[in-house]
Scaffold this active site. Structure first.
Site, mmCIF file in Angstrom:
data_model
loop_
_atom_site.group_PDB
_atom_site.id
_atom_site.type_symbol
_atom_site.label_atom_id
_atom_site.label_comp_id
_atom_site.label_asym_id
_atom_site.label_seq_id
_atom_site.Cartn_x
_atom_site.Cartn_y
_atom_site.Cartn_z
ATOM 1 N N TYR A 56 -46.157 -44.896 -25.438
ATOM 2 C CA TYR A 56 -45.035 -46.022 -25.952
ATOM 3 C C TYR A 56 -45.182 -46.539 -27.070
ATOM 4 O O TYR A 56 -44.684 -47.435 -27.718
ATOM 5 C CB TYR A 56 -44.759 -47.289 -25.064
ATOM 6 C CG TYR A 56 -43.831 -46.985 -23.758
ATOM 7 C CD1 TYR A 56 -42.697 -46.165 -23.831
ATOM 8 C CD2 TYR A 56 -44.388 -47.219 -22.509
ATOM 9 C CE1 TYR A 56 -41.996 -45.762 -22.479
ATOM 10 C CE2 TYR A 56 -43.393 -46.638 -21.217
ATOM 11 C CZ TYR A 56 -42.250 -46.140 -21.308
ATOM 12 O OH TYR A 56 -41.628 -45.881 -20.268
ATOM 13 N N PHE A 64 -40.817 -56.786 -26.625
ATOM 14 C CA PHE A 64 -41.212 -56.315 -25.069
ATOM 15 C C PHE A 64 -42.468 -55.465 -24.879
ATOM 16 O O PHE A 64 -42.929 -55.253 -23.639
ATOM 17 C CB PHE A 64 -39.997 -55.901 -24.348
ATOM 18 C CG PHE A 64 -39.441 -54.319 -24.914
ATOM 19 C CD1 PHE A 64 -39.843 -53.415 -24.850
ATOM 20 C CD2 PHE A 64 -38.437 -54.624 -25.855
ATOM 21 C CE1 PHE A 64 -39.435 -52.054 -25.299
ATOM 22 C CE2 PHE A 64 -38.074 -53.430 -26.464
ATOM 23 C CZ PHE A 64 -38.448 -52.120 -26.286
ATOM 24 N N ARG A 92 -32.302 -36.505 -18.723
ATOM 25 C CA ARG A 92 -31.702 -37.914 -18.996
ATOM 26 C C ARG A 92 -30.350 -38.336 -18.623
ATOM 27 O O ARG A 92 -30.280 -39.390 -18.272
ATOM 28 C CB ARG A 92 -31.669 -37.790 -20.811
ATOM 29 C CG ARG A 92 -33.095 -37.829 -21.504
ATOM 30 C CD ARG A 92 -33.767 -38.729 -21.618
ATOM 31 N NE ARG A 92 -33.287 -39.628 -22.590
ATOM 32 C CZ ARG A 92 -33.893 -40.521 -23.295
ATOM 33 N NH1 ARG A 92 -35.202 -40.895 -22.510
ATOM 34 N NH2 ARG A 92 -33.495 -41.490 -23.896
ATOM 35 N N THR A 98 -30.785 -46.277 -20.426
ATOM 36 C CA THR A 98 -31.863 -47.129 -20.265
ATOM 37 C C THR A 98 -31.667 -48.722 -19.555
ATOM 38 O O THR A 98 -32.506 -49.036 -18.559
ATOM 39 C CB THR A 98 -32.467 -47.691 -21.566
ATOM 40 O OG1 THR A 98 -32.509 -46.223 -22.318
ATOM 41 C CG2 THR A 98 -34.023 -48.279 -21.658
ATOM 42 N N ARG A 109 -30.924 -44.541 -12.330
ATOM 43 C CA ARG A 109 -30.799 -45.764 -12.597
ATOM 44 C C ARG A 109 -29.726 -46.446 -12.140
ATOM 45 O O ARG A 109 -29.611 -47.556 -11.644
ATOM 46 C CB ARG A 109 -31.064 -45.999 -13.919
ATOM 47 C CG ARG A 109 -32.556 -45.689 -14.480
ATOM 48 C CD ARG A 109 -32.574 -45.907 -16.059
ATOM 49 N NE ARG A 109 -34.014 -45.684 -16.650
ATOM 50 C CZ ARG A 109 -34.177 -45.203 -17.578
ATOM 51 N NH1 ARG A 109 -33.310 -44.914 -18.761
ATOM 52 N NH2 ARG A 109 -35.312 -44.939 -18.005
ATOM 53 N N ASN A 119 -36.870 -50.351 -14.453
ATOM 54 C CA ASN A 119 -35.821 -49.147 -14.398
ATOM 55 C C ASN A 119 -36.318 -47.798 -13.919
ATOM 56 O O ASN A 119 -35.698 -46.808 -14.047
ATOM 57 C CB ASN A 119 -35.049 -48.913 -15.850
ATOM 58 C CG ASN A 119 -35.890 -48.466 -16.944
ATOM 59 O OD1 ASN A 119 -37.070 -48.292 -16.633
ATOM 60 N ND2 ASN A 119 -35.518 -48.332 -18.156
#
Ligand code: RTP
Length: 155
Positions: A56, A64, A92, A98, A109, A119
């Site tokens: 990430y 966050f 996706r 998201t 999700r 998530n």
């Protein structure tokens, strides 16, 4: 025959710790199998803080980020590499937005999550990131190239 001329891409899909804890691994794998993509890598894995933060790294200036790193390392994840024509954007779509409250019903999700911070699943956002993330999460020799013999119309 026409499809066989199209570019085959690879994506990195990860069931996050909440998805593993909630018993969603089988359901998630099943959705990708039924769609018709090919599984070429799969492992249950407890990742280090270093690996989570490398994965990430584009988000490392976000507020966050520490919570995200804590979340991803809070328990084992299921790392997967999937292959197929258009697999990156299609995955996706299967995953959904998201923020799970914005994810459509029928997406992973949309069906199984409420909070952005929990998530359930990750999917690469480009074929380049798919390759980068697969190289990051899998060691050489852990991927398996194989030809589906029973269903040659699927790749
Ligand atoms: P992913 O990489 O996990 O598939 O998620 P994404 O592309 O849909 O979303 P991205 O913006 O890249 O964010 C990566 C993950 O960070 C967590 N997140 N938390 N405001 C927040 O608390 C927040 N925003 C993002 C989520 O776990 C998100 O999937």
């Amino acid at each position: 025959l026409i499809a066989s001329l199209e570019q085959v891409d690879r994506t990195y899909i990860m069931v996050k710790p909440d998805g593993v804890q909630r018993g969603l691994v089988g359901e998630i794998i099943s959705r990708f199998e039924k769609k018709g993509f090919k599984l070429i890598g799969l492992k249950l894995f407890q990742c280090s803080k270093e690996l989570a933060e490398e994965h990430y790294k584009d988000l490392n200036q976000r507020s966050f980020f520490p919570k995200l790193s804590e979340y991803i390392t809070s328990g084992p994840v299921v790392s997967m590499a999937w292959e197929g024509v258009g697999v990156v954007p299609s995955a996706r779509k299967l995953i959904g937005a998201t923020n799970p409250l914005q994810a459509e019903p029928g997406t992973i999700r949309g069906d199984f999550a409420v909070e952005t911070g929990r998530n359930v699943i990750h999917g690469s956002d480009s074929p380049e990131n798919g390759e980068r993330e697969i190289a990051l999460w899998f060691k050489e020799g852990e991927l398996c190239e194989w030809t589906p013999v029973l269903h040659p119309w699927l790749r």
